[in-house]
Design a protein around this motif. Structure first.
Motif, short mmCIF file in Angstrom:
data_model
loop_
_atom_site.label_atom_id
_atom_site.label_comp_id
_atom_site.label_asym_id
_atom_site.label_seq_id
_atom_site.Cartn_x
_atom_site.Cartn_y
_atom_site.Cartn_z
N ARG A 1 0.89 -1.26 0.25
CA ARG A 1 -0.07 0.05 0.03
C ARG A 1 0.65 1.45 -0.31
N ARG A 2 2.28 1.23 0.76
CA ARG A 2 3.04 2.34 1.08
C ARG A 2 3.74 2.43 -0.12
N LEU A 3 3.65 1.96 -1.43
CA LEU A 3 4.80 1.65 -2.39
C LEU A 3 4.89 2.68 -3.30
N PRO A 4 3.33 4.07 -3.46
CA PRO A 4 3.63 4.01 -4.45
C PRO A 4 3.96 5.80 -4.00
N SER A 5 3.59 6.03 -2.14
CA SER A 5 4.22 7.44 -1.94
C SER A 5 5.19 6.36 -2.06
N LEU A 6 5.83 6.06 -1.92
CA LEU A 6 7.70 5.52 -1.73
C LEU A 6 8.40 6.09 -3.00
N ARG A 7 7.19 5.71 -4.27
CA ARG A 7 8.60 5.72 -5.29
C ARG A 7 8.11 7.80 -5.47
N LEU A 8 6.91 7.86 -4.88
CA LEU A 8 7.21 9.56 -5.54
C LEU A 8 8.32 10.22 -4.49
N ARG B 1 10.98 9.71 -6.33
CA ARG B 1 11.26 10.54 -7.40
C ARG B 1 11.15 11.80 -7.02
N ILE B 2 10.65 12.53 -5.65
CA ILE B 2 11.08 13.99 -5.51
C ILE B 2 12.48 14.19 -5.62
N ARG B 3 13.08 12.64 -4.09
CA ARG B 3 14.63 12.88 -3.81
C ARG B 3 15.01 13.16 -4.97
N GLU B 4 14.69 12.78 -6.33
CA GLU B 4 16.04 13.07 -7.78
C GLU B 4 15.83 13.58 -8.19
N ALA B 5 14.55 14.65 -8.51
CA ALA B 5 14.29 15.53 -8.65
C ALA B 5 15.08 16.95 -7.64
N VAL B 6 14.94 16.62 -7.20
CA VAL B 6 15.65 17.51 -5.85
C VAL B 6 17.84 17.74 -5.84
N ARG B 7 17.86 16.14 -6.10
CA ARG B 7 19.44 16.10 -6.60
C ARG B 7 19.49 16.60 -8.46
#
Length: 210
Positions: free
Chosen positions: A127-134, A137-143
């Motif tokens: 159930r938590r996989l979508p939030s973990l993926r998001l 992705r946010i961490r990658e965008a910030v990087r």
């Protein structure tokens, strides 16, 4: 004379720059020699320290080996005594089959509980996989943003450095340009005076009557 002054100034300037370059080369050579000596002394100290560490570690290893050997002997004696006591207690506990059955039941209940907990944990993780993926992705965008901003900052800094060097070059060229322009203006004035004198000299014989 002005050309001589300008050439003399340029020669002195060139000699002064060459002297500065030689002095800088000597300073760099001296600094590298100091760094090499410091590195050599540090390597010698490290070699001496490593030798002491090796001797000390060997001493500690021998002490630990002696302690382990004595510990193994003590553990062997303890194991023999515990085995004897275990056999005595096993013989005394042969009649308690009911307690053994209860322990088996408790173990089965524990296994079932662990299986159920693992199942529930996997369900929550799915159930938590979508939030973990998001979040990933946010961490990658910030990087990526941080990398791009760093690149822009480095480019801006290089441009500012180049502009500063151009200003320094222009400031150093202006006196030479002023000397050259002054020399050209004076030469033109001199040529104009000479031309006017020649025209006046040509006019005088024509103005005198024969």
């Amino acid at each position: 004379r002005i050309q001589g002054l300008g050439r003399g100034w340029m020669t002195r300037r060139r000699l002064w720059l060459e002297l500065q370059e030689k002095m800088v080369a000597k300073i760099i050579k001296w600094y590298r020699a100091c760094v090499a000596r410091d590195l050599m002394n540090r390597m010698r100290r490290e070699m001496g320290t490593k030798t002491l560490q090796r001797v000390y570690r060997g001493h500690l290893g021998r002490i630990q080996y002696t302690f382990k050997r004595e510990t193994r002997a003590a553990l062997r004696l303890q194991r023999v005594l515990r085995g004897h006591n275990g056999r005595l207690s096993a013989r005394a506990e042969m009649d308690r089959l009911f307690d053994l059955k209860e322990k088996r039941r408790i173990k089965c209940a524990i296994v079932i509980q662990s299986l159920l907990r693992g199942h529930f944990c996997r369900v929550r993780l799915k159930r938590r996989l979508p939030s973990l993926r998001l979040a990933r992705r946010i961490r990658e965008a910030v990087r990526l943003q941080r990398t791009y901003r760093g690149y822009r900052g480095r480019v801006r800094f290089r441009i500012q450095q180049q502009l500063r060097l151009i200003d320094i070059y222009n400031d150093s060229i202006r006196p030479i340009q002023a000397l050259g322009r002054g020399h050209i203006v004076r030469q033109r004035i001199r040529d104009e005076k000479q031309r006017l004198a020649e025209e006046e000299a040509l006019r005088l014989p024509a103005a005198i009557p024969p």
